[in-house]
Design an enzyme around this catalytic site. Structure first.
Site, PDB file in Angstrom:
ATOM      1  N   ASP A 175      38.324  32.643  44.384  1.00  0.00           N
ATOM      2  CA  ASP A 175      38.638  32.973  42.999  1.00  0.00           C
ATOM      3  C   ASP A 175      37.639  32.258  42.084  1.00  0.00           C
ATOM      4  OD1 ASP A 175      40.799  34.202  41.164  1.00  0.00           O
ATOM      5  OD2 ASP A 175      40.552  32.169  40.371  1.00  0.00           O
ATOM      6  N   ILE A 176      37.070  32.979  41.114  1.00  0.00           N
ATOM      7  CA  ILE A 176      36.170  32.349  40.155  1.00  0.00           C
ATOM      8  C   ILE A 176      37.003  31.512  39.181  1.00  0.00           C
ATOM      9  CG2 ILE A 176      34.456  32.710  38.347  1.00  0.00           C
ATOM     10  CD1 ILE A 176      33.656  35.301  39.682  1.00  0.00           C
ATOM     11  N   GLU A 219      38.480  38.970  39.590  1.00  0.00           N
ATOM     12  CA  GLU A 219      37.500  37.930  39.910  1.00  0.00           C
ATOM     13  C   GLU A 219      37.729  37.328  41.287  1.00  0.00           C
ATOM     14  OE1 GLU A 219      40.825  35.811  37.591  1.00  0.00           O
ATOM     15  OE2 GLU A 219      39.926  37.808  37.727  1.00  0.00           O
TER      16      GLU A 219
END
Length: 320
Positions: A175-176, A219
């Protein structure tokens, strides 16, 4: 004239002379030609290698061509391989039966060399175009890596292979960090640019052909690592984290860094018949959650799959 890419043609005939003749006819099409002299040999080859086209005799001693075609078309792995019957049978009923079985063509003996070459070339080109369209349907339009649909297919396939071969399967969920704040403050255009850059860095970090990275949604990304143990998966995850950080994409709204970073959850399991693939996804996702809760920009793989299964068991017991 060569085809745009080398394709593989499987010729199936119990008569070795026929195999040689047909192979000679199509040898200059720029294809790889392989042979099987029985229906069972054909099944064995298709299970391992998936040819692009099958030229199939109808009359064979062990399993006739109709039955071979029927089984191939009933198997999701081989159902899209075009089959051309090559046979001495000339009745219209025989041709109708072959086409109803799923064959794309029916060529009768004596063979006309030019006709065989022309039809084989046509069906190979159609197969290439079909494969291209299918591959495009499995690519994420923004990041140009595998999409969620492709990941689901890969995971199901590797899970089943893990059960058969009793080998480890590792998963990395990514996950960003603070990506919503990035979009809110830098705009969606730069947000899309950063997604593409992160996806490219992740893809370049994966070295083995069997490994793959996909966009899981928004994302989030996911990496599937067949035949990979926990230690190796953790090392790969750390390399993924480092390579994204090295991009140095400015993100002053990131709570853990002034650049774009990622958090990663890692899990490894040897799939078994009494296990659910969803347990692997859920456990990996919980590891990702722990990585984010522990400060982000880090790898977490400490949660054991058996712990999740125990939690499920306790929940069921408490509900009874």
């Amino acid at each position: 004239m060569s085809l745009e890419k080398q394709s593989t043609i499987l010729i199936v005939d119990d008569n070795r002379v026929n195999l040689k003749i047909i192979g000679t006819i199509i040898k200059d099409l720029g294809t790889e030609v392989v042979y099987a002299n029985s229906g069972q040999q054909a099944f064995d080859y298709v299970e391992k290698y998936l040819p692009d086209l099958i030229l199939l005799d109808v009359i064979m001693p062990d399993i006739d061509g109709y039955e071979v075609c029927r089984q191939l078309k009933n198997d999701p792995q081989s159902m899209n391989i075009p089959v051309i019957f090559l046979t001495a049978l000339t009745d219209q009923e025989d041709e109708q039966k072959g086409l109803e079985m799923g064959a794309v063509d029916f060529i009768t003996k004596p063979f006309q060399h030019a006709i065989i070459k022309a039809r084989v070339k046509t069906h190979l080109r159609l197969k290439q175009k079909t494969d291209l369209l299918e591959s495009l349907a499995l690519i994420d339009g923004l990041t140009d890596i595998a999409n969620r649909r492709r990941f689901d297919e890969l995971l199901a396939s590797e899970w089943n292979r893990g059960i058969r071969e009793k080998i480890e399967l590792s998963l990395i969920m990514i996950d960003i960090d603070c990506f919503k704040k990035y979009n809110d403050n830098y705009g969606h255009t730069l947000g899309d640019d950063s997604l593409r850059s992160v996806a490219k860095a992740l893809k370049k970090s994966i070295k083995r052909p069997a490994d793959d990275v996909a966009r899981y949604g928004g994302e989030e990304f996911v990496v599937i690592l067949p035949d990979t143990g926990k230690s190796a998966a953790m090392d790969i995850a750390e390399k993924l984290r480092e390579n994204v950080e090295l991009l140095k994409i400015p993100h002053k709204y990131n709570e853990c860094n002034d650049h774009v970073t990622i958090s990663l959850g890692v899990q490894t399991v040897i799939p078994q018949n009494n296990m659910d693939v969803m347990s692997l996804l859920q456990t990996t996702d919980k590891c990702l959650y722990q990585a984010k809760e522990s400060g982000r920009n880090q790898v977490n793989g400490v949660l054991a799959l058996k712990k999740i299964q125990a939690e499920k068991t306790n929940k069921l017991v408490s509900e009874i």
